[in-house]
Design a protein around this motif. Structure first.
Motif, PDB file in Angstrom:
ATOM      1  N   TYR A 204      90.034 -42.725  23.728  1.00  0.00           N
ATOM      2  CA  TYR A 204      88.862 -42.281  23.439  1.00  0.00           C
ATOM      3  C   TYR A 204      88.574 -42.290  22.008  1.00  0.00           C
ATOM      4  O   TYR A 204      87.222 -41.743  21.635  1.00  0.00           O
ATOM      5  N   PHE A 205      89.322 -42.752  21.038  1.00  0.00           N
ATOM      6  CA  PHE A 205      88.921 -42.892  19.798  1.00  0.00           C
ATOM      7  C   PHE A 205      87.570 -43.776  19.407  1.00  0.00           C
ATOM      8  O   PHE A 205      87.915 -44.766  19.829  1.00  0.00           O
ATOM      9  N   ASN A 206      86.668 -43.244  18.774  1.00  0.00           N
ATOM     10  CA  ASN A 206      85.582 -43.882  18.484  1.00  0.00           C
ATOM     11  C   ASN A 206      85.634 -45.110  17.454  1.00  0.00           C
ATOM     12  O   ASN A 206      86.959 -45.120  16.739  1.00  0.00           O
ATOM     13  N   ASP A 207      84.770 -45.533  16.872  1.00  0.00           N
ATOM     14  CA  ASP A 207      84.838 -46.685  16.046  1.00  0.00           C
ATOM     15  C   ASP A 207      85.234 -46.204  14.808  1.00  0.00           C
ATOM     16  O   ASP A 207      86.006 -46.637  13.922  1.00  0.00           O
ATOM     17  N   SER A 208      84.688 -44.932  14.278  1.00  0.00           N
ATOM     18  CA  SER A 208      84.856 -44.451  12.998  1.00  0.00           C
ATOM     19  C   SER A 208      86.249 -43.849  12.780  1.00  0.00           C
ATOM     20  O   SER A 208      87.002 -44.074  11.757  1.00  0.00           O
ATOM     21  N   GLN A 209      86.646 -43.746  13.957  1.00  0.00           N
ATOM     22  CA  GLN A 209      88.051 -42.976  14.052  1.00  0.00           C
ATOM     23  C   GLN A 209      89.298 -44.107  14.041  1.00  0.00           C
ATOM     24  O   GLN A 209      90.245 -44.208  13.350  1.00  0.00           O
ATOM     25  N   ARG A 210      88.934 -45.344  14.703  1.00  0.00           N
ATOM     26  CA  ARG A 210      89.758 -46.416  14.655  1.00  0.00           C
ATOM     27  C   ARG A 210      89.514 -47.030  13.099  1.00  0.00           C
ATOM     28  O   ARG A 210      90.787 -47.507  12.471  1.00  0.00           O
ATOM     29  N   GLN A 211      88.409 -47.210  12.638  1.00  0.00           N
ATOM     30  CA  GLN A 211      88.399 -47.658  11.209  1.00  0.00           C
ATOM     31  C   GLN A 211      89.186 -46.714  10.198  1.00  0.00           C
ATOM     32  O   GLN A 211      89.831 -47.069   9.135  1.00  0.00           O
ATOM     33  N   ALA A 212      89.015 -45.311  10.452  1.00  0.00           N
ATOM     34  CA  ALA A 212      89.980 -44.483   9.454  1.00  0.00           C
ATOM     35  C   ALA A 212      91.396 -44.742   9.606  1.00  0.00           C
ATOM     36  O   ALA A 212      92.223 -44.899   8.581  1.00  0.00           O
ATOM     37  N   THR A 213      91.706 -45.212  10.733  1.00  0.00           N
ATOM     38  CA  THR A 213      93.246 -45.379  11.125  1.00  0.00           C
ATOM     39  C   THR A 213      93.293 -46.644  10.399  1.00  0.00           C
ATOM     40  O   THR A 213      94.843 -46.850   9.612  1.00  0.00           O
ATOM     41  N   ARG A 214      92.808 -47.622  10.376  1.00  0.00           N
ATOM     42  CA  ARG A 214      93.078 -49.073   9.741  1.00  0.00           C
ATOM     43  C   ARG A 214      93.064 -48.535   8.053  1.00  0.00           C
ATOM     44  O   ARG A 214      94.233 -49.213   7.493  1.00  0.00           O
ATOM     45  N   ASP A 215      92.106 -47.873   7.704  1.00  0.00           N
ATOM     46  CA  ASP A 215      92.148 -47.587   6.296  1.00  0.00           C
ATOM     47  C   ASP A 215      93.232 -46.767   5.818  1.00  0.00           C
ATOM     48  O   ASP A 215      94.059 -47.124   4.782  1.00  0.00           O
ATOM     49  N   ALA A 216      93.745 -46.118   6.727  1.00  0.00           N
ATOM     50  CA  ALA A 216      95.147 -45.207   6.225  1.00  0.00           C
ATOM     51  C   ALA A 216      96.288 -46.334   6.087  1.00  0.00           C
ATOM     52  O   ALA A 216      97.125 -46.297   4.993  1.00  0.00           O
ATOM     53  N   GLY A 217      96.233 -47.036   7.182  1.00  0.00           N
ATOM     54  CA  GLY A 217      97.379 -48.262   7.212  1.00  0.00           C
ATOM     55  C   GLY A 217      97.278 -48.909   5.892  1.00  0.00           C
ATOM     56  O   GLY A 217      98.356 -49.381   5.120  1.00  0.00           O
ATOM     57  N   ARG A 218      95.857 -49.630   5.486  1.00  0.00           N
ATOM     58  CA  ARG A 218      95.789 -50.142   4.433  1.00  0.00           C
ATOM     59  C   ARG A 218      96.144 -49.525   3.046  1.00  0.00           C
ATOM     60  O   ARG A 218      96.904 -50.375   2.203  1.00  0.00           O
ATOM     61  N   LEU A 219      95.891 -48.238   3.119  1.00  0.00           N
ATOM     62  CA  LEU A 219      96.278 -47.570   1.812  1.00  0.00           C
ATOM     63  C   LEU A 219      97.819 -47.349   1.798  1.00  0.00           C
ATOM     64  O   LEU A 219      98.203 -47.158   0.860  1.00  0.00           O
ATOM     65  N   ALA A 220      98.432 -47.330   2.936  1.00  0.00           N
ATOM     66  CA  ALA A 220      99.952 -47.383   2.766  1.00  0.00           C
ATOM     67  C   ALA A 220     100.511 -48.669   2.608  1.00  0.00           C
ATOM     68  O   ALA A 220     101.840 -48.600   2.723  1.00  0.00           O
ATOM     69  N   GLY A 221      99.510 -49.593   2.268  1.00  0.00           N
ATOM     70  CA  GLY A 221     100.247 -50.957   1.984  1.00  0.00           C
ATOM     71  C   GLY A 221     100.703 -51.763   3.157  1.00  0.00           C
ATOM     72  O   GLY A 221     101.455 -52.806   3.058  1.00  0.00           O
ATOM     73  N   LEU A 222      99.999 -51.518   4.330  1.00  0.00           N
ATOM     74  CA  LEU A 222     100.213 -52.068   5.736  1.00  0.00           C
ATOM     75  C   LEU A 222      99.244 -52.887   5.921  1.00  0.00           C
ATOM     76  O   LEU A 222      97.767 -52.388   5.910  1.00  0.00           O
ATOM     77  N   ASP A 223      99.416 -54.340   6.337  1.00  0.00           N
ATOM     78  CA  ASP A 223      98.321 -55.012   6.784  1.00  0.00           C
ATOM     79  C   ASP A 223      98.300 -54.878   8.341  1.00  0.00           C
ATOM     80  O   ASP A 223      99.210 -55.009   9.163  1.00  0.00           O
TER      81      ASP A 223
END
Length: 622
Positions: free
Chosen positions: A161-180
């Motif tokens: 049920y995660f919407n687009d902004s929640q999915r993008q926030a998860t991506r951003d968190a991964g990128r900030l942690a140094g993950l592709d």
């Protein structure tokens, strides 16, 4: 000379590329991989045998950050600085979580806007993205320690049920942690993959995934055909889970021992201790008939029959959600072929019994319910690494596509690795009163500022009727067809004014250029996130100043000279910070201005309501 990597932990030859599967959970998180010898998904475990990392972050002295079990131990001693259930805040504004703000022992910042929620720890402000990145960094560090190899690529799971902004926030968190982050996949899809459902391309099945974790519940109905997972429906409750079972036990004990509400409010340590004891009791009652313990002279006891009676209404509520999900999917109970159980709370015998009875099927519950989602993410990661040739991956976008927003920020509409064809729409608005045109600039790349990305196209949406700032609704749609052609459409909803442009997003980029853009985004992630946060704070400050000055100008007769002076003083302080302040200094001053203006804004609202009730016309001032 060729280099051959050997995994010291397993003694196996190390493949060049290690892609891990990550379950970023509300209560616990973990990492899984496909074991190089058995070719089966396994959760990575510490030397003590545990795979779970509590999704808890503690902020100590000198900005020290502790994540996981050590942070969990500080829930009682230092609740104000110990952050939990961050996942519930992802992609949310304060208004979204206002009714449940009391759930948190730490300070959730109310900035009286629709902007993303922030958590305040002392003078510092943290977004859910930053908090989640700390958990992901810890997971990455542990994975590298266990595997003895660098970990830079991951598949991360999110609720269906995660919407687009929640999915993008998860991506951003991964990128900030140094993950592709190669792929964001739905948790029910991952759980099904872990049980091997859908790996056989010949099978066509309807699956119900019942996921009851510590903080959330959701039921997802999936259809599998030709190896493709389609989420037909999802339903649930983001505030129903094992935490609520704990609270029921706590309430029972509080009532039995007549512990007053005031004492609980003032004694956060007692409250957290009761909550943790209740959690222990819940786990204990999965296999025992009675739990007995104490806190000082407070005797604690609960039997399995008492516990079942307490949680029965909640389980009934989850089964009601199952009914709704089936109806939304256009299916009946007998159409479901498999039921997959996910989440630590599904260990409760009563839940297993009632869910099995509801669907009339035996359950897939042999895998560890805490690990099953991460195991499925590892299966997906293995497919992305090209190690499973049986499953076909659809064409995907090599880089993210988005538009420029205020402050030169990149707002991603289609994240990289999105399967195509695809279509995404998002609404925007004007920045100034009477604005008749909006420039739509399309960019490709992974950086937070558009200046660091590749500009693909730009056009002007003209003919917007003159309206106050924020009133026009401009829907921007990105459509990528099967040939990889991007069609960008902008439409002002109220007037129907429309403009389109066709773009070839992959034109002129070599594989090495794409790789370089990805690497730049990871290397500069920390600075990019800081820059984005500062830019957003500056934009928020500028908008608040304009709104407040406008409000004062229209309503001066209702304000005292002292209120006007105080407000102007706060506005000047905020204006000075826009050019030279830090993100946290800006947030602090924004909150200060909000606190000054809130009382008289509410007072004027009361006047407007009284006038409306009295049958009078409300002035344009309101």
């Amino acid at each position: 000379m060729a280099k051959i990597g050997i995994n010291i932990a397993t003694g196996s030859l190390q493949k060049e590329e290690m892609i891990v599967g990550i379950d970023l959970g509300t209560t616990n998180s973990l990492v899984a991989i496909i074991h190089p010898d058995s070719n089966q998904p396994v959760a990575l475990r510490e030397h003590n045998g545990t795979s779970l990392v509590p999704s808890i972050v503690h902020f100590g002295e000198n900005n020290s950050i502790t994540v996981g079990e050590d942070a969990r131990k500080l829930l009682i001693r230092d609740p104000a600085n110990t952050i939990y259930s961050t996942k519930r805040l992802m992609g949310k504004s304060y208004n979204d979580i206002r009714d449940n703000a009391s759930f948190y022992a730490f300070k959730v910042h109310d900035d009286n806007t629709e902007s993303l929620v922030k958590v305040q720890v002392g003078p510092q402000f943290y977004t859910p993205v930053e908090l989640s990145s700390f958990i992901l960094k810890e997971l990455r560090s542990r994975a590298e320690h266990i595997l003895k190899t660098p970990v830079t690529k991951a598949v991360i799971t999110v609720p269906a049920y995660f919407n687009d902004s929640q999915r993008q926030a998860t991506r951003d968190a991964g990128r900030l942690a140094g993950l592709d982050v190669l792929r964001i996949i739905n948790e029910p899809t991952a759980a099904s993959l872990a049980y091997g459902i859908g790996l056989n391309k010949e099978e066509e099945k309807a699956i119900a995934v019942y996921d009851l974790g510590g903080g959330t519940f959701d039921i997802s109905i999936l259809k599998i055909h030709n190896g493709i997972f389609e989420v037909l429906s999802t339903h649930g409750d983001t505030y129903l889970g094992g935490d609520d079972f704990d609270q029921l036990i706590v309430k029972k004990w509080v009532k039995e021992h007549k512990i007053g509400e005031e004492r609980l409010q003032n004694d956060k340590e007692l409250m957290q201790t009761l909550r943790l004891k209740a959690e222990t009791a819940k786990v204990h009652l999965s296999s025992k008939d009675v739990f007995i313990d104490h806190i000082g002279d407070i005797q604690l006891q609960v039997t399995v029959s008492e516990f079942n009676k307490l949680i029965q209404p909640y389980i009934t509520k989850t089964l009601g959600a199952c009914e709704i999900a089936l109806k939304d999917a256009g299916l009946k109970k007998q159409d479901i072929n498999e039921v997959v159980m996910v989440g630590g709370s599904t260990r409760t015998p009563l839940i297993k019994s009632l869910v099995s009875d509801f669907f009339g099927l035996s359950l897939h519950d042999t895998l560890n319910p805490d690990e099953v989602v991460a195991l499925g993410a590892a299966v997906q990661a293995n497919i992305l690494a090209g190690n499973n040739k049986e499953m076909l991956l659809l064409d995907i976008t090599p880089l993210s596509l988005g538009v420029e927003t205020m402050g030169g920020l990149m707002d991603v509409l289609i994240p990289r690795n999105t399967k195509i064809p695809t279509r995404v729409s998002r609404n925007y608005t004007s920045q100034k009163d009477g604005q008749s045109g909006i420039v739509i600039s399309v960019f490709q790349g992974e950086r937070d500022l558009v200046k660091d990305n590749r500009k693909l196209a730009s056009f002007i949406l003209e003919g917007i009727p003159a309206m106050p700032a924020g009133l026009p609704k401009v829907e921007i749609s990105f459509l990528i067809n099967a040939d990889g052609i991007l069609l960008v459409n902008a439409k002002e909803i109220r007037s129907g004014t429309e403009q389109s442009i066709e773009v070839k997003p992959q034109y002129g980029l070599t594989d090495s250029e794409v790789e370089k853009m990805l690497m730049d985004s990871i290397i500069n992630a920390k600075d990019d996130i800081k820059t984005r946060a500062l830019t957003e704070a500056k934009t928020e400050a500028a908008q608040l100043i304009d709104t407040t000055l406008n409000f004062i100008e229209k309503n001066k007769e209702y304000l005292t000279p002292s209120e006007v002076d105080q407000t102007n003083e706060a506005i000047n302080a905020l204006r000075n910070l826009i050019s030279q302040g830090t993100k946290d200094e800006l947030q602090f001053q924004i909150e200060k201005l909000n606190e000054i203006s809130r009382p008289y804004a509410e007072r004027l609202m009361d006047i407007a309501i009284r006038k409306a009730i009295g049958g009078k016309n409300i002035s344009d001032n309101y």
